[in-house]
Design a protein around this motif. Structure first.
Motif, PDB file in Angstrom:
ATOM      1  N   GLY A 117       0.385  28.518  20.469  1.00 41.66           N
ATOM      2  CA  GLY A 117      -0.588  29.186  21.329  1.00 41.66           C
ATOM      3  C   GLY A 117      -0.112  29.263  22.772  1.00 41.66           C
ATOM      4  O   GLY A 117       0.390  28.281  23.331  1.00 41.66           O
ATOM      5  N   GLU A 118      -0.274  30.397  23.383  1.00 43.32           N
ATOM      6  CA  GLU A 118       0.160  30.595  24.774  1.00 43.32           C
ATOM      7  C   GLU A 118      -0.805  29.900  25.728  1.00 43.32           C
ATOM      8  O   GLU A 118      -2.023  30.100  25.639  1.00 43.32           O
ATOM      9  N   PRO A 119      -0.315  29.076  26.671  1.00 42.33           N
ATOM     10  CA  PRO A 119      -1.203  28.408  27.633  1.00 42.33           C
ATOM     11  C   PRO A 119      -1.932  29.427  28.511  1.00 42.33           C
ATOM     12  O   PRO A 119      -1.400  30.486  28.839  1.00 42.33           O
ATOM     13  N   LEU A 120      -3.156  29.098  28.883  1.00 39.03           N
ATOM     14  CA  LEU A 120      -3.960  29.972  29.734  1.00 39.03           C
ATOM     15  C   LEU A 120      -4.784  29.107  30.685  1.00 39.03           C
ATOM     16  O   LEU A 120      -5.422  28.146  30.263  1.00 39.03           O
ATOM     17  N   VAL A 121      -4.763  29.446  31.950  1.00 40.07           N
ATOM     18  CA  VAL A 121      -5.542  28.720  32.954  1.00 40.07           C
ATOM     19  C   VAL A 121      -6.949  29.306  33.001  1.00 40.07           C
ATOM     20  O   VAL A 121      -7.129  30.515  33.164  1.00 40.07           O
ATOM     21  N   THR A 122      -7.964  28.438  32.847  1.00 37.06           N
ATOM     22  CA  THR A 122      -9.367  28.866  32.924  1.00 37.06           C
ATOM     23  C   THR A 122     -10.146  27.828  33.731  1.00 37.06           C
ATOM     24  O   THR A 122      -9.647  26.722  33.969  1.00 37.06           O
TER      25      THR A 122
END
Length: 515
Positions: free
Chosen positions: A361-366
């Protein structure tokens, strides 16, 4: 497909007088004394009967010269999903209308006429025949229908976001800002800037901190707790965070629109008293809001017509009237999760999917600690090392199925979007290794939004219907015979059976679609 009993104008007026949300989106009322058209749930003073004109679609009201109400906002109404089995023409018109509701169909090709040709080819008829059938059954031309959908989408973006007008025009499918300004002025008598001011769009620091929040309506009854509980039982930490008790869903999102990939997050908050959903999205998704709204409506089945569905299913599922069919934001993700769920428990399938997310899974900043990854893309899983998949506990048969799915989606031979052709997609799916009838039907039920899917051989379904699953093919035939009475809503029957609401045929009358 069957639909609820057609309403005459007197019944529509009674629904308008009572602000009955069950009929929201099933008709619109134009008020001749004001030149405005409204939803039946509008809370303004009810007009006199002789001043009302009734329309099945917003496009019909706008073609007749009415402007949308700025209070009830017709763009927030549930979409029309009334399928008719009266004749082939009605079925064709409804299929075309559903395809045209997808924002990705609102291309600039409508300006040069190529879009109608592609649509008619997709439906297997001539463009002349499609225009004639569409106007006969929907009451407007396909071009007029699309134009209304685009304008109402733009109206929603102007009201609920701080997107620059140029980006609103682009997101709503207009070829240029000049054409957008001209269309808004011609149809609504206001410039986009004037319309934004008249609709009180969020401003200043409030908009900056709140993000874009739009509202999406549904027709009651809707069991939001049951929907979120279903999703919570299958949620993937990092990708989803579901809170049934708070009626809230968070998740990460990847959308490909116009060949460009957009990633971000959303928060969906149910508001049952108002029969609507508040959808908040990250700034990175603002320019693709129409497509995201379309997918969220499919994910949460907001456009279902309970009147039509319950008229068929209520006798066998008397306590399941508010249940909906959960969909998916991404067809490929749902298909992979369906493969991982073959012949294992929901918990075991969730564990395997979680390992897949943690590995690829691609990291994502939230802003949310519980959301930090996107589900692996088709391209990523197509090129993954099979040995690495095996190290996650995924057996070889399912490894092959997942990678075959990924390759088919990547090379374009398989479409798992909500507008994919059902017959060809089912054939393509079952030609892949490790994809049998159950998996294909489950994907059709959730990803393709087919209301009449029937997952052959589902043990939990057979048990819920009180059948002996050990009898194998005989049980499947018995289940299919039983379900024949539930067509064309067998997908909803499946969800209601899984929820434990099935009862033997009751003698009570089905719910009436009248006032």
């Amino acid at each position: 497909m069957n639909r609820a009993t057609p309403l005459d104008d007197d019944a529509r007026y009674r629904a308008l007088c009572s602000h009955d949300a069950r009929f929201d989106g099933r008709f619109f009322v134009g008020v001749t004394s004001t030149g405005i058209y409204c939803r039946p749930v509008c809370r303004v003073r009810t007009p006199r009967r002789e001043n009302c004109r009734f329309f099945n679609h917003a496009a019909q009201a706008e073609q007749a010269g009415f402007r949308p109400c700025l209070r009830c906002r017709p763009e927030l109404a549930p979409l029309d999903r009334h399928w008719s089995a009266e004749d082939a023409g009605a079925i064709l018109a409804c299929q075309a209308m559903r395809l045209l509701d997808d924002p990705q169909s609102w291309s600039t090709a409508w300006a040069d006429g190529t879009a109608i040709r592609r649509l008619s080819e997709r439906l297997g008829v001539s463009d002349r025949h499609l225009r004639r059938i569409f106007e006969a059954h929907i009451g407007v031309s396909p071009q007029r229908y699309v134009q209304t959908r685009k304008l109402l989408s733009a109206k929603q973006l102007l009201a609920d976001t701080r997107l620059p007008v140029s980006q609103v025009a682009q997101a709503s499918g207009f070829a240029s800002l000049r054409r957008f300004n001209g269309a808004i002025q011609a149809r609504y008598g206001l410039s986009p800037t004037q319309m934004r001011r008249s609709q009180s769009a969020p401003s200043g620091r409030e908009a900056e901190h709140a993000g874009a929040t739009v509202h999406l309506s549904w027709r009651p009854p809707y069991d939001a707790v049951a929907m979120l509980t279903f999703l919570a039982q299958r949620q993937l930490p990092g990708v989803e965070w579901v809170q049934p008790e708070a009626l809230r869903l968070h998740r990460t999102v990847r959308l490909v629109v116009g060949g460009e990939t957009h990633s971000g997050w959303l928060v969906a908050q149910f508001e049952p008293a108002a029969h609507r959903l508040a959808l908040r999205v990250s700034d990175s998704l603002h320019t693709v809001l129409p497509s995201l709204i379309w997918r969220v409506r499919a994910l949460l089945d907001l456009d279902a017509d309970p009147q039509a569905i319950n008229a068929v299913l209520h006798p066998h599922f008397p306590t399941g009237d508010g249940l909906r069919v959960p969909g998916g934001l991404d067809g490929f993700e749902l298909a992979v999760r369906a493969v991982l769920g073959q012949q294992v428990t929901v918990a075991a399938a969730r564990t395997l999917a979680q390992r897949l997310v943690e590995r690829w899974g691609e990291p994502l900043v939230t802003p949310f600690a519980s959301l930090h990854r996107l589900f692996p893309s088709a391209h990523t899983l197509a090129s993954a090392d099979p040995q690495a998949l095996g190290e996650l506990g995924i057996v070889r048969q399912r490894q092959a199925a997942i990678q075959a799915l990924a390759r088919a989606v990547t090379d374009g031979s398989l479409d798992l979007g909500g507008q994919a052709d059902l017959s060809s997609t089912l054939q393509t799916l079952q030609a892949l290794p490790g994809i049998g009838p159950w998996t294909a039907q489950y994907i059709a039920l959730r990803a393709l939004r087919w209301p009449d899917a029937w997952p052959t051989g589902d043990v939990a379904l057979h048990q819920a219907l009180g059948l002996n699953h050990r009898l194998g093919a005989a049980t499947q035939r018995q289940a299919k015979r039983l379900a024949s009475a539930w067509q064309p809503w067998r997908s909803y029957a499946v969800l209601r059976a899984w929820a434990g609401t099935y009862q033997a045929p009751a003698t009570t009358d089905p719910p009436k679609d009248s006032l």
